[in-house]
Write a protein that holds these residues in place. Structure first.
Motif, PDB file in Angstrom:
ATOM      1  N   HIS A  26      -7.010  17.782 -76.706  1.00  0.00           N
ATOM      2  CA  HIS A  26      -6.620  17.793 -78.120  1.00  0.00           C
ATOM      3  C   HIS A  26      -7.374  16.692 -78.834  1.00  0.00           C
ATOM      4  CE1 HIS A  26      -3.275  20.658 -78.248  1.00  0.00           C
ATOM      5  NE2 HIS A  26      -2.954  20.226 -77.033  1.00  0.00           N
ATOM      6  N   GLU A  27      -7.177  16.687 -80.127  1.00  0.00           N
ATOM      7  CA  GLU A  27      -7.782  15.626 -80.932  1.00  0.00           C
ATOM      8  C   GLU A  27      -7.044  14.312 -80.719  1.00  0.00           C
ATOM      9  OE1 GLU A  27     -10.569  15.987 -82.717  1.00  0.00           O
ATOM     10  OE2 GLU A  27     -10.630  18.013 -81.899  1.00  0.00           O
ATOM     11  N   MET A  28      -5.858  14.367 -80.096  1.00  0.00           N
ATOM     12  CA  MET A  28      -5.078  13.154 -79.865  1.00  0.00           C
ATOM     13  C   MET A  28      -5.801  12.276 -78.840  1.00  0.00           C
ATOM     14  SD  MET A  28      -1.332  14.874 -79.292  1.00  0.00           S
ATOM     15  CE  MET A  28      -0.588  13.309 -78.972  1.00  0.00           C
ATOM     16  N   ASP A  29      -5.256  11.111 -78.697  1.00  0.00           N
ATOM     17  CA  ASP A  29      -5.787  10.198 -77.704  1.00  0.00           C
ATOM     18  C   ASP A  29      -5.505  10.776 -76.309  1.00  0.00           C
ATOM     19  OD1 ASP A  29      -4.943   6.818 -76.658  1.00  0.00           O
ATOM     20  OD2 ASP A  29      -6.768   7.984 -76.352  1.00  0.00           O
ATOM     21  N   LYS A  30      -6.540  11.258 -75.657  1.00  0.00           N
ATOM     22  CA  LYS A  30      -6.400  11.924 -74.370  1.00  0.00           C
ATOM     23  C   LYS A  30      -5.808  10.998 -73.298  1.00  0.00           C
ATOM     24  CE  LYS A  30     -10.268  15.045 -75.016  1.00  0.00           C
ATOM     25  NZ  LYS A  30     -11.570  15.438 -74.503  1.00  0.00           N
ATOM     26  N   ALA A  31      -6.191   9.748 -73.318  1.00  0.00           N
ATOM     27  CA  ALA A  31      -5.705   8.812 -72.302  1.00  0.00           C
ATOM     28  C   ALA A  31      -4.199   8.636 -72.404  1.00  0.00           C
ATOM     29  CB  ALA A  31      -6.412   7.472 -72.452  1.00  0.00           C
ATOM     30  N   GLU A  32      -3.703   8.533 -73.637  1.00  0.00           N
ATOM     31  CA  GLU A  32      -2.254   8.353 -73.805  1.00  0.00           C
ATOM     32  C   GLU A  32      -1.497   9.622 -73.412  1.00  0.00           C
ATOM     33  OE1 GLU A  32       1.039   7.152 -77.136  1.00  0.00           O
ATOM     34  OE2 GLU A  32      -1.000   6.436 -77.383  1.00  0.00           O
TER      35      GLU A  32
END
Length: 148
Positions: A26-32
């Protein structure tokens, strides 16, 4: 209420779904996002391990219950008279030689006692624990033998 097998199956399916979510981009922070899902997976694994332990404990408890029921039934067929355990037949009469109650309580095993007679009296001795079980008069296979 879920049984253990259903709970384990459900947790396995949830674990598969959660692992699949780790691969979502996703466009979200992948690591989190991955960190959050990793925490979910760890929690599910812990729950699964706990259920496996609970299932093992349940098996052990069921075996112990069966063993205690057997001992209780066995105990119901024995009559205690001052350190001697007499086995009762189906009519409630004493049969055969008595056992040592001390060994039965201490070791949870039945050991026959040996009888030595002197005139009208006799004494029982246990060869396992080496205890003398008193001097008796009368017929030991009938109730009401008199003790000296």
């Amino acid at each position: 209420m879920m049984d253990f097998v259903t709970a384990l199956t459900t947790l396995n399916e949830t674990l598969k779904v959660s692992k699949g979510l780790l691969n979502i981009t996703h466009e979200m922070d992948k690591a989190e996002l991955k960190l959050r899902f990793a925490e979910v997976v760890d929690g599910i694994l812990e729950a699964k391990n706990s259920l496996v332990d609970a299932q093992q404990n349940e098996r052990e408890l069921l075996l112990e219950i069966a063993s205690l029921k057997k001992k209780l039934n066995e105990r119901g067929n024995l009559e205690d008279e001052d350190g001697l355990l007499f086995e009762l037949d189906e009519n409630g009469k004493r049969s055969d030689r008595p056992y040592c109650n001390y060994c039965y309580v201490k070791e949870d095993k039945l050991f026959r006692v040996r009888r030595s007679q002197s005139g009208y009296s006799y004494q029982y001795n246990c060869d396992n624990c080496n205890k003398g079980l008193g001097v008796h008069r009368g017929n030991p296979t009938r109730k009401g033998g008199k003790y000296i």
